[in-house]
Design a protein around this motif. Structure first.
Motif, short mmCIF file in Angstrom:
data_model
loop_
_atom_site.label_atom_id
_atom_site.label_comp_id
_atom_site.label_asym_id
_atom_site.label_seq_id
_atom_site.Cartn_x
_atom_site.Cartn_y
_atom_site.Cartn_z
N UNK A 169 0.47 -1.31 -0.21
CA UNK A 169 0.01 0.40 0.22
C UNK A 169 1.15 1.20 0.11
N UNK A 170 1.74 1.41 0.49
CA UNK A 170 2.95 2.36 0.67
C UNK A 170 3.75 2.58 -1.21
N UNK A 171 3.78 1.27 -1.18
CA UNK A 171 4.51 1.28 -2.79
C UNK A 171 4.50 2.49 -3.83
N UNK A 172 5.35 3.06 -4.15
CA UNK A 172 4.77 4.39 -4.69
C UNK A 172 4.61 3.36 -6.31
N UNK A 212 -7.34 -10.19 -7.51
CA UNK A 212 -7.97 -10.15 -6.22
C UNK A 212 -7.37 -10.70 -5.16
N UNK A 213 -5.66 -12.08 -5.58
CA UNK A 213 -5.90 -12.96 -4.36
C UNK A 213 -4.03 -11.89 -3.74
N UNK A 214 -3.23 -10.81 -4.36
CA UNK A 214 -2.55 -10.44 -4.31
C UNK A 214 -2.83 -9.38 -3.81
N UNK A 215 -4.43 -8.33 -4.64
CA UNK A 215 -4.95 -7.24 -3.51
C UNK A 215 -5.92 -7.11 -2.40
N UNK A 216 -5.46 -8.55 -2.06
CA UNK A 216 -6.26 -8.10 -0.74
C UNK A 216 -8.01 -7.79 -1.48
N UNK A 230 -2.82 -1.53 -3.31
CA UNK A 230 -2.05 -1.03 -4.48
C UNK A 230 -2.66 -0.49 -5.81
N UNK A 231 -3.85 0.41 -5.82
CA UNK A 231 -4.07 0.74 -6.76
C UNK A 231 -3.86 2.62 -7.46
N UNK A 232 -3.11 2.97 -6.03
CA UNK A 232 -3.19 4.02 -6.09
C UNK A 232 -1.48 4.21 -6.89
#
Length: 554
Positions: free
Chosen positions: A268-271, A282-286, A291-293
């Motif tokens: 979630x923090x990664x840019x 769906x699985x790796x992104x909970x 990770x959508x931003x």
């Protein structure tokens, strides 16, 4: 010289270098079986079509070539459907040959008739039927190419029994090359600029194809070495944990079910997210929540990127191997971020993967047991998984030295572990193949241990037994607390079962007995060359380990 279409099918498989076919025999493709009689291809006779399909899936995962399964019409094809769905969702190359009724009997509801396209048309890349004996070789070559090219997946080939016995003067054809698109200089330069500007980049590796050779080492090892030099952490998609060696300082762990909370937060923090061989599913992104931003680069051989959700800021059409061969120089992408980001993720993963005793009320402590298994297994091993909570301790605590050492259903299919371990033991007889499964998973295809005995294979099977379908119980407790329904099981003595096959079995009730039991099981599979099984009895209340790592201590 004339040859039957069935024999020509076999000759064409030989031309593709096929080593093994996995089959449950049927009267609908007798001529193919006859062609295999004199063939260098090994025919591995499974006890269930689902087992045959899963063995072929393992063949594809571990060798990088399409796995081949052969089953009969109607019921046989129905039983094999689970492996087709697994190969479809997992993007694994599989060719399923299905014997069919004679052409003249079509549309008359004849014995075991069914619609090949109706059953498989939405779950396979291609569905093909051999209606012209003269095209037998061409059709097989087309199926092999379709299974391997673009986004790999399953191809189903129907073989009418009357067409198979017709004679033809056709000969095997040259296998069609599978294109591997290579990124252009402009795409590589753009990626380099994105990486150099990113303070918190994260590469996520997944899919198959990481064991291919790049500059004298595997694709996964090459990517890991580059990532270390570029100071970019690398995580793995769900059940693609063997993509890169876990000994790499860039290794950040895996995403998906029961991933590390720390890694999920870092995603979630990664840019900048760079997906290689997989997408943001769906699985790796909970569940499409993480990770959508971030600025997103997707590297897939499929131009449609069908498995990816959300933004794509740069798309590179390439396989893992062709992409890794074209990576920009590490010193050109480091920018000013330093090594702190990568080192933080690596340290968090190390804490997450270090076993800590859970001290259950009764039975075996699985964290301790899998910690001991990691300690005692040789580094050169293959791990196969079924589905269910029982596998999660293995995911967390068992490491991988390199690609081509893991088989697990990314679609969550049960029953994969044992047939996959049998196939792994046949493919790499000098490696220890370890199946990790729950009691429910084992009983779905545990009969395939008979195949291991028949072919001299010696897998080690770890059966975690709590007497329930634990994954479903976990969901029941969340949504219907205190109302268990339809999730309990009564199990046999699994150790006695494998002893009936001529193998080594042990019933383990206490954590203190685990270490010696592992030693004896490994001696059985490596020295005596017989399959072994450890039946680990656990507390029925045991649920998956916490996704939070133990606190770091000074």
């Amino acid at each position: 010289m004339s040859i039957s279409a069935g024999h020509l099918v076999v000759r064409q498989l030989e031309a593709h270098g096929v080593q093994r076919v996995y089959s449950v025999p049927g009267e609908s493709f007798l001529d193919v079986l006859d062609g295999l009689h004199d063939s260098p291809i090994t025919t591995v006779v499974a006890r269930h079509e689902g087992g045959a399909g899963f063995m072929a899936l393992a063949e594809a995962r571990l060798t990088g070539t399409p796995g081949i399964a052969m089953v009969t019409r109607g019921p046989g094809a129905a039983n094999a459907m689970i492996s087709v769905h697994t190969a479809w969702q997992d993007a694994t190359a599989l060719v399923l040959f299905v014997g069919l009724i004679p052409v003249a009997d079509r549309g008359r509801d004849s014995f075991q008739e069914f619609s090949l396209d109706g059953w498989f048309g939405t779950t396979a890349k291609r569905v093909m039927v051999l209606d012209d004996e003269h095209r037998a070789a061409e059709l097989v070559a087309e199926a092999m190419h379709a299974a391997s090219s673009g986004r790999p997946g399953p191809v189903v080939v129907g073989l009418p029994e009357d067409v198979l016995v017709r004679l033809t003067d056709s000969a095997p054809v040259a296998p069609r090359p599978v294109p591997a698109p290579v990124p252009g200089h402009a795409a590589v330069d753009e990626l380099a600029s994105r990486l150099a500007a990113a303070e918190r980049p994260l590469v996520i590796a997944g899919g198959d194809g990481w064991a291919q050779d790049v500059d004298g080492r595997t694709t996964g090892a090459t990517l890991a070495a580059w990532a270390e030099a570029a100071q970019v952490p690398v995580a793995a998609d769900w059940r693609a944990y063997d993509a890169v060696p876990h000994t790499s300082p860039a290794w950040a762990g895996y995403l998906g079910y029961y991933r590390s909370d720390a890694l999920a937060d870092r995603m979630s923090e990664a840019n900048l997210l760079v997906f290689v061989g997989c997408g943001r599913s769906d699985v790796p992104s909970d569940g499409y929540t993480r990770g959508f931003e971030a600025d997103t680069v997707v590297v897939l051989p499929d131009p449609t990127a069908a498995t990816h959700a959300g933004r794509i800021d740069q798309q590179i059409v390439a396989t893992p191997a062709s992409f890794t061969s074209a990576l920009p120089a590490a010193d050109a992408v480091r920018g000013t971020r330093g090594g702190g980001w990568m080192q933080t993720l690596a340290a968090e993963q190390l804490r997450f993967a270090t076993p800590a005793a859970e001290n259950p009320a009764t039975g075996v402590d699985l964290s301790v047991a899998f910690g001991l298994l990691e300690e005692k297994l040789p580094a050169d091993r293959t791990i196969t998984y079924g589905a269910g909570n029982a596998t999660l301790w293995g995911h967390r605590y068992l490491t991988h030295a390199g690609p081509g050492s893991l088989v697990g259903p990314r679609n969550g299919a049960m029953g994969v572990s044992v047939p996959a371990a049998v196939a792994a033991s046949l493919i790499h007889p000098d490696r220890v193949a370890v199946a990790v499964c729950g009691d429910g998973d084992f009983l779905m295809n545990g009969q395939e241990l008979a195949v291991a005995v028949a072919h001299g294979a010696a897998p080690l099977v770890i059966v975690v037994d709590n007497g329930v379908f634990a994954t479903i119980v976990q969901h029941q407790e969340k949504h219907y607390p205190g109302r268990p329904s339809g999730t309990s099981m009564v199990n046999p003595g699994f150790a006695a079962l494998i002893e009936a096959f001529g193998g080594h079995g042990e019933d383990v009730h206490a954590t203190a007995d685990v270490a010696a039991a592992i030693d004896r099981a490994l001696q059985a599979v490596t020295a005596r060359k017989v399959p072994a099984l450890l039946h680990l009895r656990i507390d029925p209340a045991t649920m998956p380990p916490s996704t939070a790592a133990p606190e770091a201590t000074a």
